[in-house]
Each structure stands twice: as structure tokens, then as C-alpha cells.
Design a protein around this motif. Structure first.
Motif, PDB file in Angstrom:
ATOM      1  N   GLY A 145       0.832  -1.197   0.000  1.00  0.00           N
ATOM      2  CA  GLY A 145       0.000   0.000   0.000  1.00  0.00           C
ATOM      3  C   GLY A 145       0.863   1.242   0.000  1.00  0.00           C
ATOM      4  O   GLY A 145       2.087   1.183  -0.124  1.00  0.00           O
ATOM      5  N   ARG A 146       0.222   2.395   0.139  1.00  0.00           N
ATOM      6  CA  ARG A 146       0.965   3.655   0.117  1.00  0.00           C
ATOM      7  C   ARG A 146       1.942   3.749   1.278  1.00  0.00           C
ATOM      8  O   ARG A 146       3.024   4.326   1.149  1.00  0.00           O
ATOM      9  N   TRP A 147       1.576   3.168   2.427  1.00  0.00           N
ATOM     10  CA  TRP A 147       2.464   3.182   3.586  1.00  0.00           C
ATOM     11  C   TRP A 147       3.761   2.430   3.270  1.00  0.00           C
ATOM     12  O   TRP A 147       4.863   2.910   3.548  1.00  0.00           O
ATOM     13  N   GLN A 148       3.630   1.239   2.655  1.00  0.00           N
ATOM     14  CA  GLN A 148       4.810   0.448   2.306  1.00  0.00           C
ATOM     15  C   GLN A 148       5.627   1.135   1.211  1.00  0.00           C
ATOM     16  O   GLN A 148       6.857   1.055   1.207  1.00  0.00           O
ATOM     17  N   ALA A 149       4.956   1.806   0.279  1.00  0.00           N
ATOM     18  CA  ALA A 149       5.679   2.523  -0.770  1.00  0.00           C
ATOM     19  C   ALA A 149       6.516   3.663  -0.174  1.00  0.00           C
ATOM     20  O   ALA A 149       7.667   3.881  -0.568  1.00  0.00           O
ATOM     21  N   GLN A 150       5.938   4.398   0.789  1.00  0.00           N
ATOM     22  CA  GLN A 150       6.682   5.462   1.448  1.00  0.00           C
ATOM     23  C   GLN A 150       7.866   4.891   2.229  1.00  0.00           C
ATOM     24  O   GLN A 150       8.972   5.454   2.221  1.00  0.00           O
ATOM     25  N   LEU A 151       7.635   3.766   2.891  1.00  0.00           N
ATOM     26  CA  LEU A 151       8.707   3.125   3.642  1.00  0.00           C
ATOM     27  C   LEU A 151       9.826   2.681   2.706  1.00  0.00           C
ATOM     28  O   LEU A 151      11.019   2.881   2.994  1.00  0.00           O
ATOM     29  N   ALA A 152       9.466   2.089   1.557  1.00  0.00           N
ATOM     30  CA  ALA A 152      10.468   1.637   0.594  1.00  0.00           C
ATOM     31  C   ALA A 152      11.284   2.807   0.060  1.00  0.00           C
ATOM     32  O   ALA A 152      12.506   2.693  -0.139  1.00  0.00           O
ATOM     33  N   LEU A 153      10.638   3.961  -0.158  1.00  0.00           N
ATOM     34  CA  LEU A 153      11.364   5.136  -0.645  1.00  0.00           C
ATOM     35  C   LEU A 153      12.363   5.643   0.394  1.00  0.00           C
ATOM     36  O   LEU A 153      13.482   6.041   0.052  1.00  0.00           O
ATOM     37  N   MET A 154      11.965   5.616   1.663  1.00  0.00           N
ATOM     38  CA  MET A 154      12.890   6.057   2.712  1.00  0.00           C
ATOM     39  C   MET A 154      14.053   5.088   2.882  1.00  0.00           C
ATOM     40  O   MET A 154      15.185   5.487   3.146  1.00  0.00           O
ATOM     41  N   LEU A 155      13.768   3.799   2.718  1.00  0.00           N
ATOM     42  CA  LEU A 155      14.833   2.806   2.846  1.00  0.00           C
ATOM     43  C   LEU A 155      15.748   2.781   1.625  1.00  0.00           C
ATOM     44  O   LEU A 155      16.856   2.240   1.689  1.00  0.00           O
ATOM     45  N   ALA A 156      15.304   3.354   0.515  1.00  0.00           N
ATOM     46  CA  ALA A 156      16.104   3.320  -0.713  1.00  0.00           C
ATOM     47  C   ALA A 156      17.448   4.026  -0.530  1.00  0.00           C
ATOM     48  O   ALA A 156      18.465   3.576  -1.061  1.00  0.00           O
ATOM     49  N   LEU A 157      17.458   5.143   0.204  1.00  0.00           N
ATOM     50  CA  LEU A 157      18.705   5.887   0.389  1.00  0.00           C
ATOM     51  C   LEU A 157      19.755   5.066   1.135  1.00  0.00           C
ATOM     52  O   LEU A 157      20.870   4.872   0.615  1.00  0.00           O
ATOM     53  N   PRO A 158      19.485   4.560   2.347  1.00  0.00           N
ATOM     54  CA  PRO A 158      20.532   3.780   3.029  1.00  0.00           C
ATOM     55  C   PRO A 158      20.915   2.510   2.280  1.00  0.00           C
ATOM     56  O   PRO A 158      22.084   2.112   2.288  1.00  0.00           O
ATOM     57  N   VAL A 159      19.939   1.857   1.619  1.00  0.00           N
ATOM     58  CA  VAL A 159      20.256   0.640   0.877  1.00  0.00           C
ATOM     59  C   VAL A 159      21.127   0.961  -0.336  1.00  0.00           C
ATOM     60  O   VAL A 159      22.077   0.232  -0.650  1.00  0.00           O
ATOM     61  N   MET A 160      20.829   2.060  -1.030  1.00  0.00           N
ATOM     62  CA  MET A 160      21.654   2.468  -2.159  1.00  0.00           C
ATOM     63  C   MET A 160      23.085   2.781  -1.703  1.00  0.00           C
ATOM     64  O   MET A 160      24.060   2.414  -2.375  1.00  0.00           O
ATOM     65  N   LEU A 161      23.213   3.461  -0.556  1.00  0.00           N
ATOM     66  CA  LEU A 161      24.547   3.749  -0.035  1.00  0.00           C
ATOM     67  C   LEU A 161      25.285   2.464   0.333  1.00  0.00           C
ATOM     68  O   LEU A 161      26.507   2.367   0.173  1.00  0.00           O
TER      69      LEU A 161
END
Length: 550
Positions: A19-35
Motif C-alpha cells: 500500500g501507500r504506507w509500504q511505498a513510502q517506507l520503501a522510498l525512505m529505505l532506498a537511500l541507506p540501501v543504495m549507499l
């Protein structure tokens, strides 16, 4: 129904699925995971092999350590024909022809063909480097391949040590705390690494950086699946695997643009300080909050998730969470762990099925991790520009993740894992079998990339399949044991360039042979798709492996 189970039910009704909650969470986690993808194998470039040759003072005067790289005409001068061995010689980069004693002191005749004895060679006193990009010329590591390879090994030893330390932080202080500590710690130590003045200081900084920073992805993955639901961990692997692969591709691009390892580090590591804002931005796992007795915070988190996802959560379920008694649950969990400690040890000797599955799992993980990281380490040996090759290797992870997402729940765990291992083995074993002109060209690179696709599919599938082979009461602990042992493969992977000194094809052949062995071992364990999973050790012997769920 226990309080923990009730919490799970509430979370699933409010935020289960995507859902939108999980999508927002995935976007926030994208930065540390990308690093994490950016930092995870930086030693491939920061400690990259650098072409070098002996310094010949008779022909080019004296040099100081750290001198800038010579222009092309001085890198391959005319006098190299009589002062240096032919380039095809095995020790051409580390030895030079001995000067004749009678003319060594005569400056006018010191650099003539008759000034050197081409029948004898001597070790180099100093070296000239073609490029000054990595730590190799910085710390004068020419002809010390083991020191260069040791950087990657120390990095992966740090990963092994990081898992239990940050696992404790995650369980004691929260998934969010572990992620922030790991991410910011990597940034601080990585930035410090860019100022070191010696090889040993660099090695120490590399180790501490990895001990602190290697647990970003595990923390992010646990946080993601605890909001998505354990049954959707395949989807979690996909949404986190995309930024992870993107970070690896960014590593190659940034190294190409920076042109110098210290500049790379001073650009790459400061963005991790953005994670200091995450205590106010990133939601904590509601399941962890309940296990720590922080029921009001858990209820507030469920309400926020439900509001964002536009779902209704029964008020009675939320009130039950508020009134649940967390202390007895924690006490029961502690007793269960103690019982599990005792029974797991006994079960290993009592149940042959458990020993077989655990042994197969160990081989799978060591093989998959060794090949996955080993292919990245060998990227510089491929045909073409190293930065492009590494970016292509990172991009090869994307179709692998997508294929697993589409197929793992359709064709089954064992068929897909077997096919992935065989695909990897076939692609990599084929490279040494090609004619030299093809194996060293685009055809060899294409097969190498195909092997990376298969290796990524294998490693990604193991996270799901391995867990389902073990009983519920010890599932997480046995999966952690397999994953931890698999890190031995990561520790050994950076040493594979040393095998190339025997024959160029030895590392690639080894990368192909191990998946072939792993594929054969899949016949010793059952498929778990649509099967009832074991709850206890006794189920491993008493249940039928082919019993489907009703």
C-alpha cells in the motif's frame, strides 16, 4: 490468542500487502540501501590493480615515492626494449635486467643496449605506475598482490563480525536504531579512511567501517518484511534489491568521475549523514515495539499505517493491544529460547534429516556468496572498460530479482534454485572452453554477465528456500547460521585474483564448479512450495515431504 499474534493480525489488516504506507517506507529505505550498494564492494576500485613497471634509474633518473604518473612516452620508452623484460614474461612487472657493473657508473653509457645483461634479472627497487587512482600506487603495493587482495578479505571479515553486533542492536534498541547506527557509522569511518597515510591505517579503517556499516541491508530488510508480512519477503527483496543494484552501479560511475580514491571517498560517504534525520522520518517496526512492551507506540503506528493505506482497523483489536501484558510474553519468549538452545543441540545429533538439510544449506550459501562476490572482484579482468563492466554486473542483478519475483511462487523453490545454479555453472564453465579470442572478448563478457544473473537468482532464492527447510522453532537461528557461514565465501572471494597467477581461467572455472555441486545437492532436499512447513524437529522425520497444505 496471544498478544503478539493479535498484534500481527492488526498489522496485517492495517498494512498487510502493498500500500501507500509500504511505498513510502520503501522510498525512505532506498537511500541507506543504495549507499550500502555504493560502499559494499568499493575495494574493487579503491584497491584496484594498477599497471606498473620497474623504475630504471640508469635511464630515467631518480624518482620520489608518490610521484605523478609518467606521460605515455615515458611509461613505455624506447629503452624498455633492453632494460626491461618483454611484457609477456610472467615477472615482467616486478623484475628488470641487471645493469653491467663496468658501465653502471658511466652516465654516458648507462642506458645503452650493451649496458644491461639480458640473461639475468633482479628485483625492482622502486616502481613506476601508469595511473595514480587507487591505493596501490598511493601505498606502493606493486608486486604485493596479496596485500591488495587482503583489503577485500578484511572488508568481508568485518561483515561477518557486524552481523551479530548489529543483530543485538536491532533486537535491543530497534530496527531503526540499527539501520541508522550502521549507516552513519559507515559514513564516519569511510570519511576518516580518506585521510589515512599508510596501508595499515587504511586496512584498519576498512575493517571498522565494515563492522559498523555492513548491517544496513539486513536491518532494512527486516523492517520491510515486518510491515509487509513475512510471506511477502520475495517482494521485499525486489523493492530493496533495486536500490542496492543502483548503488553498485553508482560506485563505478562515481569512481570514473572522481578519478582518485580519496576524492571518491570524500564524495561518497557524506550523504550517509542524512540518516541522522531518520529518527523523525522512518517508522519503527510495530512488531518490535510490541515485543518491547511499547504498546501505545505500536498502536499509534498501526493507526498511521491504516490511515495512509485507507484501511479500517477494528478498535477492539487496538484496545486489546493496549491492554495486553507484554511482560509475560517476554518471559515466555526467554524460556522458549532457553529450551530451544538445548533442543537444537540434541536435535542435530538425533535427526539425520536435519543434519542433511543443514549441510546442504551450508554448501549452498558458501557457494552462492563466493560466486556472487567473486564475480564482482574479477570485473577488472573482463574485456572492455572496467567501470562499464562493473556497472553491467550491477545491472545484471535487476532481471535476476524480477525473475525470482515472478517465478519463485509459481514453479517452486527447488526447481528455480536448481535452474539458477545450473545456469550460473554453464555460463561460467563455458568461458574457458571458448577460443582465446572469444573468451577474452565480448562473448566472454556476455557469458560472465549471464553467470552474474544466475548467481543473483541463486542467492536471492536461498533467503526464502533455506528458511522453509527448517522447523518453525529454530527457523531464524538456522537460517542465520547458514547465512553466517556463507560469509566465508565472501571472505575468500577477494583472494581469487591470486589464483589467476596459476592460469587465467582458474577463478572462472572455480566459480562454475561450485554452483554445479550446489545444483546436484538440491536433490537431497524437498521442494517447499505449497507444502506444510515443519513446526518441530520431530516433524522432519514424521511428516511426508510431499504433503500439501489443505
Amino acid at each position: 490468542m496471544s498478544g503478539g499474534q493479535e498484534c500481527d493480525s492488526s498489522v496485517e489488516s492495517a498494512a498487510g500487502g502493498w500500500g501507500r504506507w509500504q511505498a513510502q517506507l520503501a522510498l525512505m529505505l532506498a537511500l541507506p540501501v543504495m549507499l550500502t550498494g555504493l560502499y559494499g564492494t568499493n575495494y574493487v576500485f579503491l584497491a584496484a590493480h594498477t599497471p606498473h613497471r620497474c623504475h630504471v634509474p640508469e635511464c630515467e633518473g631518480n624518482i620520489s615515492h608518490g610521484a605523478p604518473p609518467p606521460p605515455p612516452e615515458q611509461w613505455q620508452p624506447d629503452w624498455a626494449a633492453w632494460a626491461l623484460p618483454v611484457a609477456s614474461a610472467a615477472d615482467a612487472a616486478c623484475r628488470r635486467h641487471s645493469p653491467r657493473a663496468l658501465v653502471a657508473a658511466d652516465a654516458d653509457t648507462a642506458c645503452h643496449p650493451h649496458s644491461f645483461d639480458n640473461t639475468t634479472r633482479q628485483e625492482c627497487d622502486n616502481y613506476v605506475y601508469q595511473f595514480h587512482v587507487s591505493i596501490v600506487p598511493e601505498f606502493d603495493l606493486a608486486c604485493q598482490e596479496w596485500k591488495r587482495s587482503l583489503v577485500g578479505t578484511v572488508h568481508n571479515v568485518g561483515m561477518l563480525i557486524s552481523l551479530p553486533i548489529m543483530g543485538y542492536v536491532s533486537d535491543r534498541y530497534g530496527r531503526r536504531a540499527a539501520l541508522i547506527t550502521s549507516g552513519v557509522g559507515a559514513g564516519v569511518l569511510g570519511l576518516c579512511k580518506s585521510f589515512v597515510a599508510s596501508y595499515h591505517a587504511y586496512l584498519f579503517a576498512e575493517f571498522i567501517e565494515t563492522v559498523l556499516g555492513a548491517s544496513v541491508y539486513p536491518s532494512a530488510f527486516v523492517l520491510m518484511i515486518e510491515w509487509l508480512g513475512v510471506e511477502q519477503r520475495i517482494l521485499a527483496s525486489l523493492v530493496l534489491g533495486i536500490p542496492l543494484a543502483g548503488g553498485a552501479a553508482l560506485l563505478a560511475l562515481l569512481d570514473y568521475m572522481a578519478g582518485y580514491w580519496r576524492v571518491w571517498a570524500r564524495i561518497a560517504y557524506p550523504p550517509s549523514f542524512l540518516l541522522l534525520a531518520y529518527p523523525w522520518l522512518l517508522p519503527e517496526s510495530v512488531r518490535w515495539l510490541v515485543t518491547r512492551g511499547r504498546l501505545r507506540e505500536a498502536t499509534a503506528a498501526v493507526r498511521r499505517a491504516a490511515r495512509v493505506n485507507k484501511r479500517h482497523v477494528p478498535e477492539a483489536a487496538l484496545q486489546k493491544m493496549l491492554t495486553a501484558d507484554a511482560d509475560p510474553l517476554a518471559e515466555k519468549a526467554e524460556v522458549a529460547v532457553q529450551i530451544e538452545d538445548e533442543s537444537l543441540f540434541r536435535a542435530f545429533f538425533k535427526y539425520g534429516v536435519l543434519r542433511v538439510r543443514l549441510s546442504v544449506c551450508f554448501v549452498w550459501w558458501v557457494s552462492a556468496v563466493f560466486v556472487f562476490y567473486g564475480l564482482a572482484v574479477r570485473a577488472h579482468a573482463l574485456f572492455g572498460e572496467p567501470h562499464v563492466n562493473y556497472a553491467l554486473l550491477a545491472a545484471a542483478e535487476l532481471p535476476a530479482l524480477l525473475a525470482n519475483t515472478l517465478l519463485l511462487d509459481r514453479i517452486g523453490r527447488r526447481p528455480l534454485l536448481t535452474a539458477a545454479f545450473l545456469f550460473t555453472a554453464t555460463a561460467l564453465i563455458a568461458i574457458p572452453c571458448l577460443p582465446p579470442a572469444l573468451s577474452a572478448g565480448a562473448a566472454g563478457t556476455a557469458l560472465y554477465l549471464a553467470g552474474k544473473v544466475g548467481a543473483t537468482m541463486s542467492l536471492n532464492a536461498l533467503y526464502v528456500y533455506s528458511a522453509e527447510l527448517f522447523p518453525t522453532r529454530a527457523r531464524h537461528r538456522l537460517l542465520a547460521a547458514c547465512s553466517t557461514l556463507g560469509r566465508l565465501g565472501a571472505i575468500l572471494a577477494p583472494l581469487t585474483p591470486l589464483l589467476a597467477s596459476l592460469r587465467w581461467w582458474v577463478p572462472t572455472a572455480l566459480f562454475g564448479a561450485l554452483p554445479l555441486l550446489s545444483a546436484a545437492l538440491t536433490r537431497l532436499v524437498p521442494d517447499t512450495l505449497h507444502q506444510r512447513l515443519p513446526d518441530s524437529f520431530a516433524d522432519l522425520d514424521t511428516r511426508s515431504d510431499d504433503t500439501e497444505l489443505p
